[in-house]
Design an enzyme around this catalytic site. Structure first.
Site, mmCIF file in Angstrom:
data_model
loop_
_atom_site.group_PDB
_atom_site.id
_atom_site.type_symbol
_atom_site.label_atom_id
_atom_site.label_comp_id
_atom_site.label_asym_id
_atom_site.label_seq_id
_atom_site.Cartn_x
_atom_site.Cartn_y
_atom_site.Cartn_z
ATOM 1 N N GLU A 129 0.723 -1.332 0.056
ATOM 2 C CA GLU A 129 -0.053 0.106 0.087
ATOM 3 C C GLU A 129 0.907 1.212 0.002
ATOM 4 O O GLU A 129 1.865 1.324 0.967
ATOM 5 C CB GLU A 129 -0.945 0.038 1.415
ATOM 6 C CG GLU A 129 -1.764 1.170 1.169
ATOM 7 C CD GLU A 129 -2.805 1.342 2.256
ATOM 8 O OE1 GLU A 129 -2.804 0.370 3.360
ATOM 9 O OE2 GLU A 129 -3.729 2.088 2.171
ATOM 10 N N GLY A 269 2.839 2.235 10.914
ATOM 11 C CA GLY A 269 2.623 1.415 12.189
ATOM 12 C C GLY A 269 2.426 -0.102 11.820
ATOM 13 O O GLY A 269 3.026 -1.241 12.448
ATOM 14 N N ALA A 270 1.478 -0.323 10.735
ATOM 15 C CA ALA A 270 1.250 -1.544 10.367
ATOM 16 C C ALA A 270 0.550 -1.763 9.173
ATOM 17 O O ALA A 270 0.089 -0.691 8.670
ATOM 18 C CB ALA A 270 0.592 -2.325 11.693
ATOM 19 N N ASN A 273 -2.502 -6.559 5.073
ATOM 20 C CA ASN A 273 -2.592 -7.458 4.068
ATOM 21 C C ASN A 273 -3.338 -8.691 4.554
ATOM 22 O O ASN A 273 -3.224 -9.299 5.645
ATOM 23 C CB ASN A 273 -1.050 -8.132 3.970
ATOM 24 C CG ASN A 273 0.029 -6.877 3.968
ATOM 25 O OD1 ASN A 273 -0.186 -5.971 2.962
ATOM 26 N ND2 ASN A 273 0.849 -6.809 4.864
ATOM 27 N N GLU A 306 -5.796 -3.222 12.620
ATOM 28 C CA GLU A 306 -5.221 -4.050 11.379
ATOM 29 C C GLU A 306 -6.393 -5.035 11.241
ATOM 30 O O GLU A 306 -6.627 -5.419 10.173
ATOM 31 C CB GLU A 306 -3.993 -4.494 11.393
ATOM 32 C CG GLU A 306 -2.784 -3.380 11.351
ATOM 33 C CD GLU A 306 -2.979 -2.217 10.557
ATOM 34 O OE1 GLU A 306 -3.522 -2.413 9.483
ATOM 35 O OE2 GLU A 306 -2.657 -1.226 11.035
ATOM 36 N N HIS A 309 -9.558 -4.227 9.681
ATOM 37 C CA HIS A 309 -9.618 -3.752 8.144
ATOM 38 C C HIS A 309 -10.162 -4.962 7.467
ATOM 39 O O HIS A 309 -10.426 -4.971 6.083
ATOM 40 C CB HIS A 309 -8.121 -3.544 7.695
ATOM 41 C CG HIS A 309 -7.837 -2.076 7.766
ATOM 42 N ND1 HIS A 309 -8.568 -1.031 7.325
ATOM 43 C CD2 HIS A 309 -6.668 -1.279 8.459
ATOM 44 C CE1 HIS A 309 -8.008 0.131 7.398
ATOM 45 N NE2 HIS A 309 -6.873 -0.021 7.717
ATOM 46 N N GLU A 328 -9.905 3.987 6.258
ATOM 47 C CA GLU A 328 -9.267 4.383 7.284
ATOM 48 C C GLU A 328 -10.006 5.018 8.410
ATOM 49 O O GLU A 328 -9.829 5.025 9.470
ATOM 50 C CB GLU A 328 -7.853 5.307 6.934
ATOM 51 C CG GLU A 328 -7.047 4.547 5.967
ATOM 52 C CD GLU A 328 -6.508 3.142 6.576
ATOM 53 O OE1 GLU A 328 -6.549 3.106 7.922
ATOM 54 O OE2 GLU A 328 -5.796 2.466 5.924
#
Ligand code: TRP
Ligand code: ZN
Length: 869
Positions: A129, A269-270, A273, A306, A309, A328
């Site tokens: 990304e 940060g992270a 995926n 994460e 997401h 986000e």
């Protein structure tokens, strides 16, 4: 480009053109399936990609690349006709469906941008990304092209015993010459930015989770073997997050396997995926000895973010990068609510608002201001901003406030159901909320398109004889770059009229007022003969700047009796600002007494928890005070703020000392209560040291020496770092000796010194930039030094201008290695219009010097050129 090649005198015209949201067109070709065969090697990795492409609009197939050279290109088994247009590979294609195969070779060890495939601490890992996939292979690399993936990795079995990719491992085997291979398949169609692989010598903390429908999911957190003991909090947080998303949104995990990998070199940060989250190790590794309570909370928040997401971002993704806040903003909102539910909700809300004001408000009030859904960009990496993330989260929160929690949940269900497996837009989200609730959000949509923080002023009129009140509200939306004369917004304001004696809510209690007009009135009957006090923007129901004419005694009363914890915090902060601003702006004598009295009442309040007290009695940061000034003079801000802190330290000495004398919670007690007690002790220590440096240094050194965890140790060291006392150097040296082998803790050592409010810090930062442990290559280390430095308003804005020089040098040097991270250092210089003329001119000069640097990246070019305008 062509011109530059023909005329060697002219500098190459940089490809720094803007991309516009209005220019969106659906892709010419879909990619239904991606098959990757990757021969991994730190220096020479060969990538063969087989794309199953299907006609959409048709026309030439344009595959994006970035620093790639095609070794072979085939279509349906034949060598194909292709051209390179800049970095893009263009293939003339007719017909409906083809197999396109490309082969490239890349060098992960030379990848200092940390985008694409790169090496970190002996690992090979990816970050795609937003547009990193094109650094691995030729591909449309846009989020509205979704494909299933099959990935075969080959690597040296000894150096890279663990091979991971998205989805599930379906086959593995031994190869020749000590090599082995593994094949992974991800059955969920995904955009290329969610692709990931990791290869390395890793060990797993493994666990299981049973989903609400009874499916078993294997969980792994992959780290270096020696780091395994520091992964337990991340694992606990992951399971908490999985349960929370089932209970709060009805969202279940969808694969049988969920992997997290920690890497040391990471730009943010992270990364979420699919099935293989890759984390900056600072958001995985923690134990009480090396991580603070804040670090622990940060880990829980990022692990949850994460994980969330997987639905808000992966199952439903973004149509184009202008829609970034779709995933986000919503996901930040979700992780904020998760943390609110796991801890003290009011304290988490205060922390989130603090961050919004410290970072997003200045952004929205400066040259880099942009709407939550931007209209254009030069480099998308520059739009991972506090506006898109944090203001975006506030927009979702406002919709929940307007619709109510139940209708909001119905809207979320509808959104997920409607768009599962699709690439959606912010508009799709709002429409789902409207359709599920019946509410008309037409005017509310302006929050997505109009930048700038709305200013709302409120005035209360009381008619004692009639016992009625009128609230007069006005809103104003400031101009921002490219936007002026804005329409009034739909602003949800939670407010209540209170009895100043006991805080009782009058006239029917709290109301949600929708401010939709430039000016509006709200009337109240039967409020009685005494003038009530007005509790405004409760829970920070809208991200606005409030202007009120409430007096000190009204604010003090609110700080004592307001039943809304956020509003109570707000009243104290406002009281402190009211004490400081006249002293800063007009040189008036500082009267600390109302602030001291309010702090005393807060410390003594039996109904408040310690975590809240710690937040409430802290003074607004220097940057926040600056935001309230017409023209910022950082020396005055520092002097007055320090004077007030000293007065509080002396005026409240007994109470603060009592706090420190009380028993400490156990070192590894991570309960909300224990964290709150430690936080309040550290704030108390800071005030005592401000009031009496020698006594404060002794107390802080004692806490440092007796520290049973990092919260106590860092809290003490942060206080010592500000003081010109002998214990300062002793403790800093001890800290370095103790932790020099732990990079995450060493980052704290750099950060604490850069944040120290002392005259010598500027030279200290210059020295630290030359320290053997400093490196531009590791983003955590670079940020530890530079972001703490630029947040240190008084020091960074030293009248000599040395701070600006230092930052400009650092940006220029970092840009050669890692443009994304370099560009994130630019915004502090972009605030030049806000400072007194001498500093303003020097800040501008520093920006101009960066601008003149040859070979500037798109990233830094965009931030600097916009900052100069
Ligand atoms: N999507 C990530 C998140 O917020 C952010 C991110 C990670 C990112 N790495 C990045 C954004 C690199 C841009 C570039 O969870
Ligand atoms: Zn995110």
């Amino acid at each position: 480009m062509a011109d530059a090649r023909m005329n060697p005198e002219a500098p190459p015209a940089p490809d720094h053109a803007a991309v516009y949201r209005k220019d969106y067109e659906p892709p010419a070709w879909w990619v239904r399936h991606v098959d990757l065969d990757i021969d991994l090697d730190p220096k020479r990795t060969r990538v063969r990609a087989t794309l199953d492409v299907e006609k959409n609009r048709g026309g030439p197939l344009r595959l994006a690349g970035d620093e790639l050279k095609p070794l072979a290109v085939q279509v349906d088994g034949q060598d194909a006709r292709w051209t390179l247009d800049g970095d893009d590979l263009v293939i003339e294609l007719e017909g409906e469906r083809h197999e396109v195969v490309t082969t490239v070779e890349i060098d992960p060890s030379a990848n200092s941008q940390l985008m694409g495939l790169y090496a970190s601490g002996g690992l090979l890992c990816t970050q795609c990304e937003s547009e990193g996939f094109r650094r691995i292979t030729f591909h449309p690399d846009r989020p509205d092209v979704l494909s299933t993936y099959c990935v075969t990795m080959h690597a040296d079995a000894q150096a890279f015993p663990i091979l991971l990719a998205n989805g599930n491992k379906v086959a593995e085997g031994k190869g020749e010459d000590g090599r082995h291979w593994a094949r992974w398949e991800d059955p969920f169609p995904k955009p290329s930015y969610l692709f990931a692989l990791v290869a390395g010598d890793l060990a797993a903390n493994s666990d299981r989770f049973t989903t609400m429908s009874g499916r078993e999911v294997a969980l792994n957190i992959w780290v270096r073997e020696k780091d395994l003991p520091r992964t337990h909090h991340a694992m606990r947080s992951l399971k908490d997050a999985m349960r929370w998303d089932e209970q709060t949104y009805g969202r279940e995990y969808d694969l049988d396997l969920f992997n997290i990998v920690a890497v040391d070199d990471f730009n943010f940060g992270a990364m979420e995926n699919k099935g293989l989250n890759i984390f900056n190790s600072r958001y995985v590794l923690a134990d009480a000895e090396t991580a603070t309570d804040m670090d622990f909370d940060g880990i829980a928040g990022v692990v949850a973010h994460e994980y969330f997401h997987n639905w808000s971002g992966n199952r439903v993704t973004c149509r184009d990068w202008f829609q970034l806040s779709l995933k986000e903003g919503f996901t930040v909102f979700r992780d904020q609510c998760f943390s609110q539910d796991m801890n003290s909700a009011a304290v988490k809300r205060i922390e989130d608002v603090r961050l919004l004001r410290a970072v997003q408000f200045p952004e929205d009030n400066g040259p880099l201001a942009h709407p939550v859904r931007p209209d254009s960009y030069i480099e998308i990496s520059n739009f991972y901003t506090a506006t898109v993330y944090n203001k975006g989260a506030e927009l979702i929160r406002m919709m929940r406030t307007i619709l109510g929690a139940q209708a909001f949940r119905k809207g979320a269900d509808l959104y997920f159901e409607r768009h599962d497996g699709e690439a959606a837009t912010c508009e799709d989200f709002v429409r789902a909320m409207e359709d599920a609730s019946g509410e008309d959000l037409t005017q509310f949509r302006l929050w997505y398109s109009q930048a700038g923080t709305p200013r709302v002023s409120v005035h209360l009129d009381h008619d004692a004889a009639a016992g009625t009140c009128t609230l007069r509200l006005r809103q104003e939306i400031p101009d921002t770059p490219g936007q002026s004369d804005k329409a009034p917004m739909a602003i949800p304001l939670k407010l209540a009229l209170l009895d100043p004696q006991n805080g009782a809510e009058l006239a029917g209690g709290e109301r949600l007022v929708m401010l939709t007009e430039p000016e509006q009135q709200v009337t109240y009957d039967a409020v009685g003969a005494t003038c009530p006090i007005v509790s405004l923007n409760r829970d920070f129901s809208a991200p606005i700047i409030l202007k009120t004419d409430r007096e000190d005694d009204e604010l003090a009363a609110l700080a004592r009796v307001d039943g809304n914890a956020f509003a109570r915090f707000e009243a104290l902060q406002e009281l402190a600002l009211r004490a400081m601003l006249p002293a800063i702006e007009q040189g008036a004598a500082l009267d600390p007494s109302p602030v001291i009295a309010a702090i005393e009442a807060t410390l003594d309040a039996p109904d408040l928890d310690q975590a809240f007290k710690a937040e409430a009695i802290m003074l607004p940061a220097q940057g926040m005070i600056g935001e309230r000034l017409e023209v910022i003079d950082p020396d005055k801000v520092h002097e007055v703020r320090r004077g007030l802190a000293a007065a509080i330290g002396r005026g409240q000495r007994a109470g603060l000392e009592r706090l420190l004398a009380a028993d400490r919670p156990a070192g590894d007690d991570l309960s909300v209560e224990a964290k709150g007690r430690r936080a309040l002790r550290n704030v108390a220590l800071g005030y005592l040291a401000a009031g009496d440096a020698a006594a404060g240094a002794a107390l802080a050194k004692a806490q440092y020496d007796a520290a049973r965890n990092m919260t106590e140790r860092q809290g003490a060291l942060a206080v010592l770092a500000n003081l010109e006392q002998p214990q300062r150097g002793e403790a800093l040296d001890d800290f370095y000796a103790r932790y020099k082998d732990n990079n995450l803790v060493l980052d704290k050592w750099f950060g604490l010194q850069a944040r120290a409010e002392r005259a010598g810090t500027l030279e200290e930062v210059a020295r630290l930039a030359e320290h053997p442990d400093f490196t531009l290559k590791n983003p955590n280390r670079l940020r530890a030094l530079m972001s703490n430095f630029t947040a240190n308003q008084w020091v960074f804005h030293h009248a000599s201008g040395r701070g600006y020089e230092l930052l400009a040098d650092m940006i220029i040097a970092a840009d050669r290695l890692n443009p994304q991270v370099a560009a994130r250092l630019v915004p502090p210089l972009g605030r030049w219009k806000r400072f007194e003329p001498a500093r303003s001119a020097m800040m501008r000069a520093a920006l101009e010097r960066i601008m003149e640097t040859e070979g500037l990246s798109k990233d830094v070019f965009e931030q600097v050129s916009k900052s100069l305008s």
